[in-house]
Design a protein around this motif. Structure first.
Motif, PDB file in Angstrom:
ATOM      1  N   ILE A  56       0.840  -1.199   0.000  1.00  9.02           N
ATOM      2  CA  ILE A  56       0.000   0.000   0.000  1.00  9.02           C
ATOM      3  C   ILE A  56       0.874   1.248   0.000  1.00  9.02           C
ATOM      4  CG2 ILE A  56      -1.632   1.341   1.398  1.00  9.02           C
ATOM      5  CD1 ILE A  56      -2.935  -1.353   2.173  1.00  9.02           C
ATOM      6  N   ALA A  57       1.943   1.244   0.803  1.00 10.37           N
ATOM      7  CA  ALA A  57       2.851   2.390   0.845  1.00 10.37           C
ATOM      8  C   ALA A  57       3.532   2.601  -0.506  1.00 10.37           C
ATOM      9  CB  ALA A  57       3.902   2.186   1.940  1.00 10.37           C
TER      10      ALA A  57
ATOM     11  N   ARG B 200      -7.545   7.750  -2.314  1.00  5.40           N
ATOM     12  CA  ARG B 200      -8.838   7.246  -1.825  1.00  5.40           C
ATOM     13  C   ARG B 200      -9.511   6.369  -2.876  1.00  5.40           C
ATOM     14  NH1 ARG B 200     -10.691  12.682   1.133  1.00  5.40           N
ATOM     15  NH2 ARG B 200      -9.736  12.250   3.152  1.00  5.40           N
ATOM     16  N   LEU B 201      -9.428   6.791  -4.146  1.00  5.56           N
ATOM     17  CA  LEU B 201     -10.006   6.001  -5.231  1.00  5.56           C
ATOM     18  C   LEU B 201      -9.318   4.638  -5.339  1.00  5.56           C
ATOM     19  CD1 LEU B 201     -11.951   5.845  -7.644  1.00  5.56           C
ATOM     20  CD2 LEU B 201     -10.144   6.868  -9.029  1.00  5.56           C
ATOM     21  N   ALA B 202      -8.001   4.622  -5.161  1.00  9.54           N
ATOM     22  CA  ALA B 202      -7.256   3.354  -5.202  1.00  9.54           C
ATOM     23  C   ALA B 202      -7.718   2.433  -4.076  1.00  9.54           C
ATOM     24  CB  ALA B 202      -5.755   3.621  -5.099  1.00  9.54           C
ATOM     25  N   LYS B 203      -7.971   3.000  -2.899  1.00 10.72           N
ATOM     26  CA  LYS B 203      -8.452   2.188  -1.775  1.00 10.72           C
ATOM     27  C   LYS B 203      -9.829   1.619  -2.070  1.00 10.72           C
ATOM     28  CE  LYS B 203      -9.425   2.075   3.105  1.00 10.72           C
ATOM     29  NZ  LYS B 203      -9.850   2.814   4.259  1.00 10.72           N
ATOM     30  N   LYS B 204     -10.729   2.439  -2.613  1.00 13.22           N
ATOM     31  CA  LYS B 204     -12.075   1.955  -2.957  1.00 13.22           C
ATOM     32  C   LYS B 204     -12.014   0.852  -3.997  1.00 13.22           C
ATOM     33  CE  LYS B 204     -14.872   6.022  -1.976  1.00 13.22           C
ATOM     34  NZ  LYS B 204     -15.738   7.058  -2.566  1.00 13.22           N
ATOM     35  N   ASN B 205     -11.169   1.030  -5.008  1.00 10.26           N
ATOM     36  CA  ASN B 205     -11.030   0.003  -6.041  1.00 10.26           C
ATOM     37  C   ASN B 205     -10.454  -1.287  -5.459  1.00 10.26           C
ATOM     38  OD1 ASN B 205     -12.086   1.583  -8.084  1.00 10.26           O
ATOM     39  ND2 ASN B 205     -10.096   2.346  -8.728  1.00 10.26           N
ATOM     40  N   GLY B 206      -9.496  -1.148  -4.542  1.00 10.56           N
ATOM     41  CA  GLY B 206      -8.925  -2.324  -3.885  1.00 10.56           C
ATOM     42  C   GLY B 206      -9.961  -3.078  -3.067  1.00 10.56           C
ATOM     43  N   GLU B 207     -10.861  -2.344  -2.415  1.00 10.13           N
ATOM     44  CA  GLU B 207     -11.935  -2.984  -1.658  1.00 10.13           C
ATOM     45  C   GLU B 207     -12.881  -3.729  -2.585  1.00 10.13           C
ATOM     46  OE1 GLU B 207     -13.726   0.237   0.464  1.00 10.13           O
ATOM     47  OE2 GLU B 207     -12.215   0.228   2.048  1.00 10.13           O
ATOM     48  N   LYS B 208     -13.252  -3.090  -3.691  1.00 10.95           N
ATOM     49  CA  LYS B 208     -14.184  -3.724  -4.627  1.00 10.95           C
ATOM     50  C   LYS B 208     -13.596  -4.956  -5.294  1.00 10.95           C
ATOM     51  CE  LYS B 208     -16.709   0.467  -5.846  1.00 10.95           C
ATOM     52  NZ  LYS B 208     -16.982   1.443  -6.905  1.00 10.95           N
ATOM     53  N   LEU B 209     -12.294  -4.932  -5.563  1.00 14.85           N
ATOM     54  CA  LEU B 209     -11.644  -6.069  -6.213  1.00 14.85           C
ATOM     55  C   LEU B 209     -11.316  -7.197  -5.229  1.00 14.85           C
ATOM     56  CD1 LEU B 209      -9.247  -4.203  -8.656  1.00 14.85           C
ATOM     57  CD2 LEU B 209     -11.267  -5.566  -9.248  1.00 14.85           C
ATOM     58  N   GLY B 210     -11.379  -6.896  -3.936  1.00  9.29           N
ATOM     59  CA  GLY B 210     -11.127  -7.932  -2.938  1.00  9.29           C
ATOM     60  C   GLY B 210      -9.722  -7.966  -2.391  1.00  9.29           C
TER      61      GLY B 210
ATOM     62  N   THR C 212       1.854   9.328  -5.848  1.00  7.57           N
ATOM     63  CA  THR C 212       2.451  10.640  -5.563  1.00  7.57           C
ATOM     64  C   THR C 212       3.387  11.073  -6.688  1.00  7.57           C
ATOM     65  OG1 THR C 212       2.276  10.257  -3.184  1.00  7.57           O
ATOM     66  CG2 THR C 212       3.855  11.932  -3.901  1.00  7.57           C
ATOM     67  N   GLU C 213       4.233  10.163  -7.156  1.00 10.60           N
ATOM     68  CA  GLU C 213       5.146  10.482  -8.262  1.00 10.60           C
ATOM     69  C   GLU C 213       4.372  10.817  -9.535  1.00 10.60           C
ATOM     70  OE1 GLU C 213       8.442  10.992  -8.192  1.00 10.60           O
ATOM     71  OE2 GLU C 213       8.218  10.737  -6.024  1.00 10.60           O
TER      72      GLU C 213
END
Length: 126
Positions: free
Chosen positions: A87-88, A113-123, A95-96
């Protein structure tokens, strides 16, 4: 002992489970049901559910079974270390990318935040 059965297409298969079946043979929904929320007593107040830190899409998503199997093989502590590092690293890549296109910090935060939401949806956060 697995048995073969003839299907409509003429192929035989020894698979009689579902896509949600674990290695131990339990259905995933059964395994999730076993992890009931913990009840805590606060002072003289009646029992209430403890704080739930979790994913709305827990157990859903195309990668959730792979994540659960990996966590069981590697161990929870090591798995969380690897997840934290990945995740880091992903946040650094975002950021880059934002620096290279000239996006401000608010847009960068939105992408993370969008990356986190997508990660949740993908499992990935199962």
């Amino acid at each position: 002992m697995a048995t073969s059965s003839l299907t409509a297409t003429g192929f035989t298969s020894s698979f009689h489970g579902t896509w949600g079946t674990s290695i131990a043979g339990e259905d995933y929904s059964t395994m999730v049901a076993k992890t009931a929320p913990i009840r805590v007593r606060v002072g003289n107040n009646p029992l209430r559910s403890g704080p739930m830190m979790g994913n709305v899409n827990e157990g859903k998503g195309i990668f959730a079974p792979l994540v659960v199997i990996t966590r069981n093989i590697v161990g929870k502590k090591r798995f969380n270390q690897l997840r934290g590092k990945s995740i880091a690293l992903h946040s650094q890549v975002i950021t880059e990318f934002c620096k290279s296109i000239g996006a401000d910090s608010k847009q960068r935060q939105g992408l993370i935040r969008l990356a986190k939401k997508n990660g949740e949806k993908l499992g990935f956060l199962a």
